[in-house]
Structure formats: structure tokens, C-alpha cells
Design an enzyme around this catalytic site. Structure first.
Site, PDB file in Angstrom:
ATOM      1  N   GLY A  35     -28.739  50.404 -94.644  1.00  0.00           N
ATOM      2  CA  GLY A  35     -28.365  49.214 -94.013  1.00  0.00           C
ATOM      3  C   GLY A  35     -29.516  48.663 -92.990  1.00  0.00           C
ATOM      4  CG  HIS A  36     -30.749  50.923 -89.289  1.00  0.00           C
ATOM      5  ND1 HIS A  36     -29.984  52.251 -89.458  1.00  0.00           N
ATOM      6  CD2 HIS A  36     -30.098  50.597 -88.460  1.00  0.00           C
ATOM      7  CE1 HIS A  36     -29.253  52.570 -88.460  1.00  0.00           C
ATOM      8  NE2 HIS A  36     -29.346  51.315 -87.655  1.00  0.00           N
ATOM      9  CD  GLN A  60     -25.716  50.640 -77.037  1.00  0.00           C
ATOM     10  OE1 GLN A  60     -26.542  49.943 -76.573  1.00  0.00           O
ATOM     11  NE2 GLN A  60     -25.205  50.617 -78.290  1.00  0.00           N
ATOM     12  CG  ASP A 151     -22.122  47.512 -84.987  1.00  0.00           C
ATOM     13  OD1 ASP A 151     -21.365  48.119 -84.290  1.00  0.00           O
ATOM     14  OD2 ASP A 151     -23.247  47.699 -85.530  1.00  0.00           O
ATOM     15  CG  LEU A 177     -26.598  47.285 -97.671  1.00  0.00           C
ATOM     16  CD1 LEU A 177     -26.711  45.940 -97.175  1.00  0.00           C
ATOM     17  CD2 LEU A 177     -28.108  48.024 -97.636  1.00  0.00           C
ATOM     18  CG  MET A 185     -24.519  52.109 -95.719  1.00  0.00           C
ATOM     19  SD  MET A 185     -26.249  51.716 -96.524  1.00  0.00           S
ATOM     20  CE  MET A 185     -25.866  52.382 -98.254  1.00  0.00           C
ATOM     21  CB  SER A 186     -22.258  53.858 -89.675  1.00  0.00           C
ATOM     22  OG  SER A 186     -22.204  54.257 -88.337  1.00  0.00           O
ATOM     23  CB  SER A 187     -26.421  56.087 -86.927  1.00  0.00           C
ATOM     24  OG  SER A 187     -27.527  55.112 -87.343  1.00  0.00           O
TER      25      SER A 187
END
Length: 281
Positions: A35-36, A60, A151, A177, A185-187
Site C-alpha cells: 500500500g505504501h 498521535q 485512513d 490496497l 493492507m496495514s503495518s
């Protein structure tokens, strides 16, 4: 590929970029995934030079455990970026390089965007986001900055931030993505075990079902459907489900044919918090 750990040297490098060339910017918290990379590739296709920041921003996080456990893989991240064709500059700073002295967030008023959904569950989160994005944009001074729609609330807030601070940058939202099973998709996906990874596909499947039934089912009925789907999977804990106006992020009370709506979900797989969203009309 050039790597900078200090803003002074980054600014010096960027000052040599021709005024006729465009600078693109992709801010990340690292633990990069496809995704990144898709954001960076989009930026490379539209700009001469692309800056990618890798920084886990402490202000954050409203949960210190989440901050401690957030995946950090700088060597892998740099290896991924090194494979890309084009001029990529990496900014990999320490906290002290971005926060002078006190590590604290500035208070923002984003016109109530910050008080919906994520804002209700993560107090002060968007003050932290606004603070770090503002700092980074003022350092990099890009023509265009790219953010993922996973996000979506953050994307809307960044657009509001740019308007509030009158920053000369275009903010571009890029599509989500997904993994083969539909999971966004995510970390944070790196923290899921194999069983959790598969079960988390319920989030995407539920959003897809909500979209399919949006025109024919009441808002009350859709909320009940989502509750039922998560009850059927006790290994996933639903934190919230919202159908909201895309522009205001206000929870929909009734459907208005002239408004665009989006469904949002936050859920836990074990202690890993996952978010996703999907346009409905």
C-alpha cells in the site's frame, strides 16, 4: 537513493531541486507494505523527486503499549524503496529532530472532523497527526503529498489542516490496497498471527455486504447486520461501526440522495486494532 536523518541536511538537498521540478511527498510510519509502495509509485509518476518520511510519531498514540509494539523495520523499508525506479529521498529522523525540547502536540480545531469516529476512541490522536504532518510539510515543502484512503478520516483532516495553515500543497487521496482475503493492507497486519489474519477478513466482507445492501436496507438494519456478523466471529471485537457523510464525517441519521456516504469499521483481533472503510454510493 539518499537517506537523511536530520532535517537540516534534507532541506539543503531539496533546496538544490530546480524550481521547474516537482517534489512529491509520502509520509509514513514505516513497516512499509505494498500500500505504501503504491503511494510512492504514484508520487514518482507525477513528480521529479519524491521524499518518503519514516517516523513513528509518539504524539498521535493515546496508548503507550500500542506505541511500543508498533512495528519498526527501517532496514526492510529502505530495501523496498531502493527497488523503485526514480529519485527517492528518505527522511528517517529521531524524535529530537522533529520535536524541539518538549514532545507535545499542538491543539487543533478541525471543524469537528476530529471528534468523530477515531476521535471519539483515540483522544488527542488528530492533534498529534496535525502536529507532525504540519512539521513535515513545512520541512519538505512538497508540491503534492499522498495519503491512503484506509485512513479516510485522517485524509480529510490533513486536507483541513492544509486549508487552516494555508500550506501550498495539493493533498491526494489514493485507493486502499488489499490482501488476497480482502483485509486492508496495514503495518499493523504484521502483528497478526495466521489465524487472526484470516479472521480479520470479516471486516472487508462485512463492509462489502453493507455496500451491497445500502440502497435496499435501512440504516438501523445495516447496523444490526454488522453487529450480527461480528457476533458470529467472537475472535474479532467490534469497537465501532459508522455510516457517515464523506464530507462532514457525521454519522448518518437518514439517507439523503444528494450526499455521499462511507462505512467505517474499527475492530480488534486480539490486541491489534484494525480500521477499514468503504464508499457506499
Amino acid at each position: 537513493m539518499v537517506i537523511h536523518t536530520q532535517k537540516e541536511t534534507l532541506v539543503q538537498t531539496l533546496s538544490s531541486v530546480s524550481k521547474n521540478d516537482k517534489i512529491g511527498f509520502v509520509p509514513t510510519m514505516g513497516a512499509l507494505h505494498e500500500g505504501h509502495i503504491s503511494l510512492v509509485e504514484r508520487a514518482l509518476s507525477e513528480n521529479t523527486v519524491v521524499v518518503v518520511s519514516i517516523f513513528v510519531n509518539p504524539t498521535q498514540f493515546n496508548n503507550t503499549v500500542d506505541l511500543e509494539k508498533y512495528p519498526r523495520t527501517p532496514e526492510e523499508d529502505i530495501s523496498l524503496l531502493n527497488k523503485l525506479k526514480g529519485e527517492v529521498i528518505v527522511y528517517l529522523p529521531e524524535v529530537s529532530d522533529l520535536y524541539d525540547g518538549t514532545v507535545a502536540a499542538k491543539k487543533y480545531n478541525f471543524g469537528n472532523l476530529e471528534n468523530e469516529m477515531e476521535g471519539k476512541h483515540r483522544k488527542g490522536h488528530f492533534d498529534g497527526v496535525g502536529t507532525i504532518v504540519s512539521k513535515l510539510l513545512k520541512i519538505v515543502k512538497p508540491d503534492t503529498a499522498y495519503f491512503g484512503e484506509k485512513d479516510f478520516q485522517q485524509l480529510q483532516i490533513v486536507k483541513k489542516l492544509v486549508a487552516l495553515e494555508k500550506l501550498p500543497v495539493e493533498i491526494v487521496g489514493c485507493p486502499i490496497l488489499r490482501e488476497a482475503n480482502g483485509l486492508a493492507m496495514s503495518s499493523r497486519n504484521k502483528r497478526l498471527n495466521a489465524k487472526q489474519f484470516e479472521e480479520a477478513s470479516t471486516i472487508y466482507k462485512t463492509l462489502k455486504e453493507v455496500r451491497e445492501k445500502f440502497s435496499s436496507t435501512s440504516l438501523v438494519g445495516l447496523n444490526a447486520l454488522v453487529t450480527e456478523r461480528f457476533l458470529q466471529n467472537p475472535n474479532l471485537k467490534l469497537e465501532y461501526f459508522e455510516i457517515a457523510n464523506e464530507k462532514t464525517l457525521k454519522t448518518a441519521i437518514r439517507k439523503n440522495k444528494d450526499s455521499k456516504y462511507r462505512a467505517f469499521i474499527a475492530a480488534f483481533a486480539g490486541d491489534v486494532r484494525l480500521i477499514d472503510n468503504m464508499p457506499l454510493n
